[in-house]
Design an enzyme around this catalytic site. Structure first.
Site, PDB file in Angstrom:
ATOM      1  CE1 TYR A 212     -60.067 -17.903 102.699  1.00  7.24           C
ATOM      2  CE2 TYR A 212     -60.586 -17.085 100.494  1.00  7.24           C
ATOM      3  CZ  TYR A 212     -60.936 -17.794 101.631  1.00  7.24           C
ATOM      4  OH  TYR A 212     -62.160 -18.407 101.686  1.00  7.24           O
TER       5      TYR A 212
ATOM      6  NE  ARG B 263     -64.157 -23.520  95.716  1.00  6.73           N
ATOM      7  CZ  ARG B 263     -63.318 -24.332  96.354  1.00  6.73           C
ATOM      8  NH1 ARG B 263     -62.376 -24.967  95.684  1.00  6.73           N
ATOM      9  NH2 ARG B 263     -63.421 -24.489  97.668  1.00  6.73           N
TER      10      ARG B 263
ATOM     11  CD  GLU C 267     -70.179 -10.762 104.447  1.00  2.41           C
ATOM     12  OE1 GLU C 267     -69.277 -10.657 103.603  1.00  2.41           O
ATOM     13  OE2 GLU C 267     -70.260 -11.685 105.278  1.00  2.41           O
TER      14      GLU C 267
ATOM     15  CB  THR D 247     -73.973 -13.967 102.701  1.00  2.00           C
ATOM     16  OG1 THR D 247     -75.122 -14.122 103.544  1.00  2.00           O
ATOM     17  CG2 THR D 247     -72.940 -13.117 103.419  1.00  2.00           C
TER      18      THR D 247
ATOM     19  CE  LYS E  57     -60.039 -15.083  93.671  1.00  2.00           C
ATOM     20  NZ  LYS E  57     -60.626 -15.361  95.013  1.00  2.00           N
TER      21      LYS E  57
END
Length: 295
Positions: A153, A108, A18, A49, A173
């Site tokens: 999570y 989100r 990332e 991101t 999702k």
């Protein structure tokens, strides 16, 4: 190429990475130099991101394009829907398609913070999307050719009222069209294993990539965990504080790299398909973790 296809074809432990877009244009040469160094890890893909409300949308697009064209990485731009409209998100996805990018991480995003303590919390009722599952369904309906990653999570989302409700929304999702999961940071193996087992019991049949976060400072750790509601194990917190007292931030970074390497080894040994490294745009750090992990 779609990441779902890469995952299906991958027969070995892998790294994915990332990145975040640099804040200043003058930082771009160093950013791409770091990304080039990380080619040594042969990453399965690289996520980029995206600011809340699309504030850094152009940066995300440009970084994704450049990672693909200059370094041969398979990019996966993040896409947040908080405060966004369908038309704007559709335009962003059309631009991705025009660049030959096949993947997106549908999120989100965090609600904007109130300017003053007395101000009311963010009102989601005026948004086109209230949940990441709404965004996933929108992409799957309008852009069915995209591969869609979603976030998860292991420690429940801070807004979830229960562990069961968090798992319900995670599965929602996927049922809306998500192809695989990337977890938020966590620090103990059992958190990942319990999370995967709970989702398997609910019918999960898609890959779950564990996110590994190398701690760089006590300040940054407090900031990140405050955002995502993740707790730090007591023993690790104590070790970090002792390292800070003994050798300052250098010692904290060293401990953070060792802990991330140990976590990587444990995850792969326990059956994780690979690890998603939060690079913090630091090549030497990630290469050190890979060397220490021996993977």
């Amino acid at each position: 190429m779609k990441i779902s296809e890469l995952l299906a074809a991958s027969a070995r432990p892998f790294y994915s990475l990332e990145f975040f877009p640099p804040r200043e244009e003058a930082q771009l040469p160093d950013f791409f130099a770091a990304a080039a160094k990380l080619s040594a890890l042969n990453p399965l893909f690289a996520s980029v991101t995206y600011g809340a409300g699309g504030g850094r949308q152009a940066d995300t697009l440009e970084i994704s394009r450049a990672l693909k064209e200059r370094l041969g990485f398979e990019p996966m731009p993040h896409l947040t829907c908080v405060g966004s409209r369908r038309e704007g998100l559709a335009a962003f996805l059309e631009r991705l398609r025009a660049l030959g990018i096949d993947n997106v991480l549908a999120l989100r995003g965090d609600a904007p913070k109130a300017a003053r303590p007395e101000d009311p919390p963010y009102d989601w009722s005026g948004d086109d999307f209230q949940h990441a599952s709404n965004l996933v369904a929108f992409i799957r309906e309008r852009f069915s050719d995209f591969c869609i990653g979603v976030a998860a999570y292991p420690q429940p989302h801070p807004e979830s009222s229960s562990r069961e409700l968090d798992r319900f929304y995670t599965m929602k999702k996927l049922s809306a069209g998500g192809d695989f999961l990337i977890t938020q940071l966590f620090f103990e193996l059992r958190e990942y294993l319990d999370f995967v087992a709970e989702l398997r019991a609910l019918g999960l049949d898609k890959p779950v990539l564990p996110g590994v976060f190398p701690v760089q400072s006590l300040e940054s750790l407090r900031y990140v965990t405050g955002l995502c509601g993740v707790s730090v194990p007591v023993d690790f917190q104590r070790e970090l504080e002792e390292a800070q007292a003994r050798g300052g931030q250098v010692a904290v970074r060293e401990l953070g790299a060792r802990r991330a390497a140990a976590q990587t080894r444990e995850l792969i040994a326990a059956g994780a398909p690979g690890v998603h490294l939060y690079t913090l745009n630091k090549a030497d750090l990630c290469l050190k973790i890979a060397e220490l992990a021996g993977i």
